[in-house]
Design a protein around this motif. Structure first.
Motif: not given
Length: 250
Positions: A45-51, A57-60
């Protein structure tokens, strides 16, 4: 352990490894499954990772030093991957001698394969089994088995592929930029990709839109070394390049 401390450790694991499963985090943090899943929801929800199914997995991040587990990567951008794989399969003709690289999108190619007269070589155990189940003639390279990508890699695999000369080859990549070219996190896998590309007449990179503007540790080919198959969601900057081919989603 405080919530923010778990968050920090989860993100640290992702930064180092690229992906992590719920089970691994339960063991690493000595926490229950419900706690880990709640933490992953909060971080997503914070945009810190991707479920993804079974973990995260790591996001961005535009740089990856390690491969994510193949089971996790299969969950990402599946619709785009299927469209790319379907188009790639349509390019294969009955007299082709084809190299199929390890990867989640190249694996999907077998779902759409109708030409059983072509001959196939691959460095992926799963791909070899799927091709054989289709009734295709397939050769599996020898060498070291890499569990995270289910690929055969290393010097023995490179020596094995040197004797072949392919009419067409279909390759995966972890990252694509115009400057760094096609990249992958690990040198042993880069070696076999590079050598197979050198021995292939028509080379195709199967790349869902997430692969663009990402860079991994090792370059295995220059940007212009292959035709890149992707979808309309790829960045406009890349779709304008002469060797980028946009396929229709299915």
């Amino acid at each position: 352990m405080l919530t923010e401390e778990r968050f920090r450790l989860i993100l640290s694991e992702l930064e180092e490894r690229g992906s992590v499963t719920v089970q691994e985090l339960m063991e690493r943090l000595d926490a229950s499954e419900s706690t880990i899943r709640r933490d992953l929801n909060a971080l997503a929800a914070r945009g810190s990772l991707r479920k993804v199914h079974g973990g995260a997995v790591a996001r961005g991040g535009n740089f990856a030093a390690r491969d994510a587990q193949v089971d996790l990567r299969k969950q990402l951008n599946r619709q785009e991957k299927r469209a790319i794989a379907s188009y790639a399969a349509s390019l294969i003709e009955e007299d082709d001698f084809v190299y199929v690289d390890a990867g989640t999108t190249t694996e999907l190619l077998t779902d759409f394969l109708e030409n059983r007269e072509a001959v196939y070589v691959t460095n992926a155990v799963t791909h070899a089994k799927l091709l054989a189940a289709k009734g295709c003639r397939v050769y599996l390279l020898g060498g070291e088995f890499k569990g995270t990508t289910e690929a055969i890699v290393g010097e023995e695999a490179v020596a094995s592929v040197e004797k072949y000369h392919f009419t067409k080859g279909f390759f995966g990549a972890n990252g694509i930029t115009t400057e760094q070219g096609f990249t992958t996190p690990e040198v042993r896998e880069a070696m076999i990709k590079r050598k197979a590309m050198e021995h292939t007449k028509e080379r195709y990179i199967l790349a869902d839109p997430s692969k663009f503007d990402a860079v991994s540790a090792v370059t295995f080919g220059s940007f212009g070394d292959a035709v890149i198959l992707t979808t309309a969601k790829a960045p406009e900057l890349y779709k304008k390049q002469k060797n980028v081919r946009e396929v229709q989603e299915i």
